[in-house]
Motif scaffolding. Sequence first.
Motif, PDB file in Angstrom:
ATOM      1  N   MET A 105       0.843  -1.200   0.000  1.00 31.53           N
ATOM      2  CA  MET A 105       0.000   0.000   0.000  1.00 31.53           C
ATOM      3  C   MET A 105       0.880   1.253   0.000  1.00 31.53           C
ATOM      4  N   ARG A 106       1.930   1.223   0.811  1.00 33.52           N
ATOM      5  CA  ARG A 106       2.864   2.361   0.858  1.00 33.52           C
ATOM      6  C   ARG A 106       3.468   2.595  -0.532  1.00 33.52           C
ATOM      7  N   SER A 107       3.904   1.504  -1.176  1.00 28.55           N
ATOM      8  CA  SER A 107       4.511   1.642  -2.509  1.00 28.55           C
ATOM      9  C   SER A 107       3.513   2.227  -3.503  1.00 28.55           C
ATOM     10  N   ALA A 108       2.254   1.762  -3.403  1.00 28.09           N
ATOM     11  CA  ALA A 108       1.213   2.245  -4.317  1.00 28.09           C
ATOM     12  C   ALA A 108       0.973   3.736  -4.118  1.00 28.09           C
TER      13      ALA A 108
ATOM     14  N   PRO B 456       3.067  -7.768  -3.762  1.00 34.56           N
ATOM     15  CA  PRO B 456       1.893  -8.391  -4.401  1.00 34.56           C
ATOM     16  C   PRO B 456       1.220  -7.412  -5.344  1.00 34.56           C
ATOM     17  N   PRO B 457       0.545  -7.915  -6.379  1.00 39.44           N
ATOM     18  CA  PRO B 457      -0.008  -7.021  -7.410  1.00 39.44           C
ATOM     19  C   PRO B 457      -1.381  -6.438  -7.058  1.00 39.44           C
ATOM     20  N   PHE B 458      -1.748  -6.469  -5.762  1.00 44.21           N
ATOM     21  CA  PHE B 458      -3.104  -6.014  -5.413  1.00 44.21           C
ATOM     22  C   PHE B 458      -3.367  -4.557  -5.785  1.00 44.21           C
ATOM     23  N   PHE B 459      -2.306  -3.755  -5.849  1.00 42.28           N
ATOM     24  CA  PHE B 459      -2.513  -2.319  -6.116  1.00 42.28           C
ATOM     25  C   PHE B 459      -1.857  -1.880  -7.417  1.00 42.28           C
ATOM     26  N   GLU B 460      -1.648  -2.851  -8.317  1.00 46.04           N
ATOM     27  CA  GLU B 460      -0.884  -2.580  -9.520  1.00 46.04           C
ATOM     28  C   GLU B 460      -1.445  -1.417 -10.339  1.00 46.04           C
ATOM     29  N   ASN B 461      -2.736  -1.477 -10.619  1.00 49.62           N
ATOM     30  CA  ASN B 461      -3.339  -0.411 -11.425  1.00 49.62           C
ATOM     31  C   ASN B 461      -4.277   0.425 -10.571  1.00 49.62           C
ATOM     32  N   PHE B 462      -3.840   0.688  -9.356  1.00 54.88           N
ATOM     33  CA  PHE B 462      -4.714   1.372  -8.408  1.00 54.88           C
ATOM     34  C   PHE B 462      -4.976   2.817  -8.831  1.00 54.88           C
ATOM     35  N   SER B 463      -6.218   3.213  -8.768  1.00 55.03           N
ATOM     36  CA  SER B 463      -6.543   4.627  -8.970  1.00 55.03           C
ATOM     37  C   SER B 463      -7.589   5.010  -7.932  1.00 55.03           C
ATOM     38  N   MET B 464      -7.858   6.296  -7.811  1.00 56.94           N
ATOM     39  CA  MET B 464      -8.802   6.735  -6.781  1.00 56.94           C
ATOM     40  C   MET B 464     -10.252   6.433  -7.153  1.00 56.94           C
ATOM     41  N   ALA B 465     -10.488   6.114  -8.426  1.00 55.11           N
ATOM     42  CA  ALA B 465     -11.865   5.893  -8.852  1.00 55.11           C
ATOM     43  C   ALA B 465     -12.401   4.567  -8.316  1.00 55.11           C
ATOM     44  N   THR B 466     -13.499   4.662  -7.563  1.00 52.01           N
ATOM     45  CA  THR B 466     -14.153   3.459  -7.085  1.00 52.01           C
ATOM     46  C   THR B 466     -14.801   2.758  -8.261  1.00 52.01           C
ATOM     47  N   GLY B 467     -14.735   1.453  -8.268  1.00 52.67           N
ATOM     48  CA  GLY B 467     -15.391   0.702  -9.338  1.00 52.67           C
ATOM     49  C   GLY B 467     -16.885   0.589  -9.070  1.00 52.67           C
ATOM     50  N   SER B 468     -17.526  -0.252  -9.830  1.00 51.81           N
ATOM     51  CA  SER B 468     -18.947  -0.463  -9.612  1.00 51.81           C
ATOM     52  C   SER B 468     -19.273  -1.903  -9.988  1.00 51.81           C
ATOM     53  N   PHE B 469     -20.494  -2.284  -9.699  1.00 54.19           N
ATOM     54  CA  PHE B 469     -20.926  -3.610 -10.121  1.00 54.19           C
ATOM     55  C   PHE B 469     -21.162  -3.615 -11.617  1.00 54.19           C
ATOM     56  N   SER B 470     -20.863  -4.702 -12.260  1.00 55.47           N
ATOM     57  CA  SER B 470     -21.252  -4.815 -13.666  1.00 55.47           C
ATOM     58  C   SER B 470     -21.455  -6.293 -13.993  1.00 55.47           C
ATOM     59  N   ASP B 471     -22.202  -6.529 -15.042  1.00 56.23           N
ATOM     60  CA  ASP B 471     -22.426  -7.910 -15.462  1.00 56.23           C
ATOM     61  C   ASP B 471     -21.106  -8.527 -15.922  1.00 56.23           C
ATOM     62  N   ILE B 472     -21.056  -9.820 -15.788  1.00 54.70           N
ATOM     63  CA  ILE B 472     -19.865 -10.549 -16.235  1.00 54.70           C
ATOM     64  C   ILE B 472     -20.302 -11.365 -17.447  1.00 54.70           C
ATOM     65  N   THR B 473     -19.651 -11.147 -18.575  1.00 59.95           N
ATOM     66  CA  THR B 473     -20.100 -11.869 -19.777  1.00 59.95           C
ATOM     67  C   THR B 473     -18.960 -12.659 -20.400  1.00 59.95           C
ATOM     68  N   GLY B 474     -19.339 -13.775 -20.970  1.00 61.26           N
ATOM     69  CA  GLY B 474     -18.385 -14.592 -21.719  1.00 61.26           C
ATOM     70  C   GLY B 474     -17.350 -15.296 -20.869  1.00 61.26           C
ATOM     71  N   ALA B 475     -17.720 -15.630 -19.620  1.00 59.34           N
ATOM     72  CA  ALA B 475     -16.741 -16.250 -18.727  1.00 59.34           C
ATOM     73  C   ALA B 475     -16.616 -17.748 -18.987  1.00 59.34           C
ATOM     74  N   ARG B 476     -15.457 -18.278 -18.611  1.00 60.55           N
ATOM     75  CA  ARG B 476     -15.209 -19.715 -18.687  1.00 60.55           C
ATOM     76  C   ARG B 476     -15.123 -20.284 -17.279  1.00 60.55           C
ATOM     77  N   ALA B 477     -15.374 -21.585 -17.171  1.00 60.29           N
ATOM     78  CA  ALA B 477     -15.220 -22.258 -15.873  1.00 60.29           C
ATOM     79  C   ALA B 477     -13.762 -22.679 -15.725  1.00 60.29           C
ATOM     80  N   LEU B 478     -13.102 -22.164 -14.700  1.00 64.77           N
ATOM     81  CA  LEU B 478     -11.722 -22.573 -14.454  1.00 64.77           C
ATOM     82  C   LEU B 478     -11.709 -23.982 -13.863  1.00 64.77           C
ATOM     83  N   ALA B 479     -12.738 -24.288 -13.074  1.00 61.90           N
ATOM     84  CA  ALA B 479     -12.864 -25.638 -12.513  1.00 61.90           C
ATOM     85  C   ALA B 479     -14.283 -25.832 -12.016  1.00 61.90           C
ATOM     86  N   ILE B 480     -14.710 -27.083 -11.966  1.00 67.19           N
ATOM     87  CA  ILE B 480     -16.024 -27.430 -11.414  1.00 67.19           C
ATOM     88  C   ILE B 480     -15.793 -28.480 -10.336  1.00 67.19           C
TER      89      ILE B 480
END
Lengths: 240, 706
Positions: A105-108, B456-480
């Motif tokens: 978080m700090r890095s971000a 970890p890549p949790f904040f890789e493309n982080f921006s201040m804009a909050t996301g929103s809900f949206s439909d998910i289309t064309g997904a594949r099953a990774l496992a069942i």
Amino acid sequence: MTHNLFNTRQSFTTGNGSEGTFYSLPQLEKEGLGAISRLPVSIRIVLESVLRNFDGGKKVSEANVRALAGWQAESERSEEIPFVVARVILQDFTGVPLLVDLAAMRSAVQRMGKDPGVIEPLVPVDLVIDHSVQVDYAGSEASYQRNMEMEFKRNDQRYRFLKWGTQAFNGFGVVPPGIGIVHQVNLEYLARGVFEREGVYFPDSLVGTDSHTTMINGVGIVGWGVGGIEAEAGMLGQPV
Amino acid sequence: MNLTGELPQGATATDLVLRITEMLRKANVVGKFVEFYGEGTAALNATDRATIANMAPEYGATMGFFGTDEKTLEYFANTGRPQEQIDTIRNYYKAQGLFGIPAEGDVDYSTSFDLDLTTVGAAVAGPKRPQDRIELSQLDDRFIELFTKSAADGGYGKQAEDLEKRYPVIMGDTSATVVGGGEQSQKSAPESIHDTTSPDNTNVSTEVEMMNNRPTPDRVEVSHHETETVNTTIGSGDVLIAAITSCTNTSNPAVMIAAGIVAKKAFEKGMKVPPYVKTSLAPGSRVVTEYLERTGLQPYLNEIGFNLVGYGCTTCIGNSGPLDAAIEEEVVEHDIIAASVLSGNRNFEARVHQNVKANFLMSPPLVVAYALAGTVVKDVYLHPIGVDRDGNDVFLKDIWASLDEVKELLEAAFDPETYKRMYSEFAEKNPLWNGIESSVGQIYEWDPASTYIQEPPFFENFSMATGSFSDITGARALAIFGDSVTTDHISPAGAIKANSPAGKYLQELGVAPEDFNSYGSRRGNDRVMLRGTFANVRIKNTMVTPTEGGYTKHQPDGEEMTIYDAAMQYQAENMRLVIFGGKEYGTGSSRDWAAKGTSLMGVSAVIVESFERIHRSNLVGMGVLPLQFKEGQSSMSLGLDGTEVFDLMGLESGDVRPRQDVTLRVRRSDGSSFDAALTLRIDTPIEIEYYKNGGILPYVLRQLIA
């Protein structure tokens, strides 16, 4: 957020004789929310947290307060209780990812050109390094030193990171190797009994990323073991 | 739990907690708050209470709680907490009407159990479960009984005559690389059948902790020039490990001083611990060493082999280290049922040490006594536990510590100044810690070469804009998956296999398999943990039946590959992914990387028949949608085989509400399609916010820098 739900924001005399604010459980009973004084002590401590953290419904609603205040010994319950803890304890195996996430978080924040110093745990966190030492040597005067040398050699990469953690945050303490076991250190040193934040006093409570976190229940403190993500939520001031 | 009376002479807090563990396991308090009350509770001091609270996971409870009273405050004062703080605590709890241990009838409990403390006697627990209490006088009988019982009946399936056999060993004679510690193989992970309880009615979390929350044992090079050789013999029932370990007991000065007194009396009589017993003392605090030195007891502990080995969890979590190489060889070759005696809180088979099968929990003074006896096949009341320097028999009672003897020295353990001193500037006092070169400042200088710590890549493309809900289309099953997928299936604990994605990755980085260490030790490296996700050798994906383990088919080509490889390929194709599961998805002990790994694999939604409570919440916390089939529907009833394409609809609107309906559209490869209704298992308003933000971490991050 300051609130006075059910007129529970009251005062008591602190240890130095001054006045301290607290959220009164007996007042809840006066307001007719239930026979609070007959609730198990541990439930009343959780109830205090729910009451104090009431925020109009985002994290904690009035319905949450009423539901727990009206706890019935004999009835089935399935609703979630939004419990915000006073602090978090970690050991070196389960605790590393929390410090990694804080560091990320700090890095971000730095990449965004903002002040990384704003990233701090929202409640105090203490990590005790106790899980890495092995009994490779035993039965001689030299055992202690030799085991510790093995431990440091083996854990260089993790310890370099944890050592950074000791100086990087105000609210994240690291107890280095060779001091003790987290639950005993918690009893002897970390536990405070009662916390104070912005003039409001409240019971010490915690979650820890180790099943035997319950040891602190022996000195009147509510707490138990949780997984890393619940601890992370607790660290960030979110209900667990 | 209503405690009455007080502990009799000869009984310790350890004996008490083993009794409580036995009682409450039978009563089934799993997932409950247990609270102690009554006059017997009020009379216990805080350290005894802490011992009892410690073992809540062993009796199954969420907590083993004691209220705050004068005994609590006395403990705080004795351990150096400021008087002003103590007065604040007293005044606060009084103002809340919460001060004092409730008396009988004060509180309405859901259910109650009584225990008369005067009935508690000296006991141990084992050999495989902490709730299996054995009266001290019965330990030998119980071991003999289990020795020949079949494995199915919880025994060791040996012949009676094997118990008499002794094998000569020359200790210190072999130059070898020895490893020690408890079993960590993934295949041995305990199953969760209900929440965190195993089929053996033990706590899965504490057993998994002994696999995963510890290092894979160090390899120690031993050369036979280093130590003198010793000729001895070993056999079944021998105590190979005697460990004064674990916060459960080392936090309790009464039992630590008792252990020291037993050691002193034994030394004074000239008793010796047999050479094959690996003795160790690992307190949970340096204060213990201070008072054992001040009372003059530590030198006696040293004399009989209980030297300090470290301040940490050690044997209690399976970090017991290696046995002598020759002993280990004999144990394995002849399948010797060896014993450990430890003052820990758990004793699952092979978890204390991989080759020590019978593990007994007991108080520190009993650990010393059984180290001296060298065997658990002995009635320590009826038979001598050893001989003095003149060859005369010594009985347990001859060296036992009376309550008065303990009390006399107890004051030394509660010197507030010692606690203050031991807990000040402790970081500076360790030269090894001081010697670590580390990055300083607010920002960590990530080391790209580290195989333990990565950003970890949790904040890789982080921006201040909050996301929103949206439909998910064309997904594949990774496992069942089917029913009862546990967190251990999703993110395995313990050893990393060489041919697994994580193992291959580590080898590419130049880490040899013997240096892999456990998954738990590499939790700070998302790249290892991501590759471990769904890599459990026991997971079953119906898309690749009958293959077991972390495999799937990449669609639409149908190529079989590891789940990790498929996820990476789909990510490169910008494909959305879903996981299907059955009932109780995510059961077992909470595992942080179960949800984190699912998220980093690029899984948008997990669709199951039912969720385990915490894993569901963790998924939302990591920005993954939990969705639930309507009653009676499942991936099987819908006939899903993984060749389909999936859309999730009804999330587009501005006000997504907790537990609202979502439509799953299933588009088959033949062009046909159908819809099924699902329940959105985002359960609370705050979870809506977490999800919109991509999880708890980005949610809080945006708040902090707003």
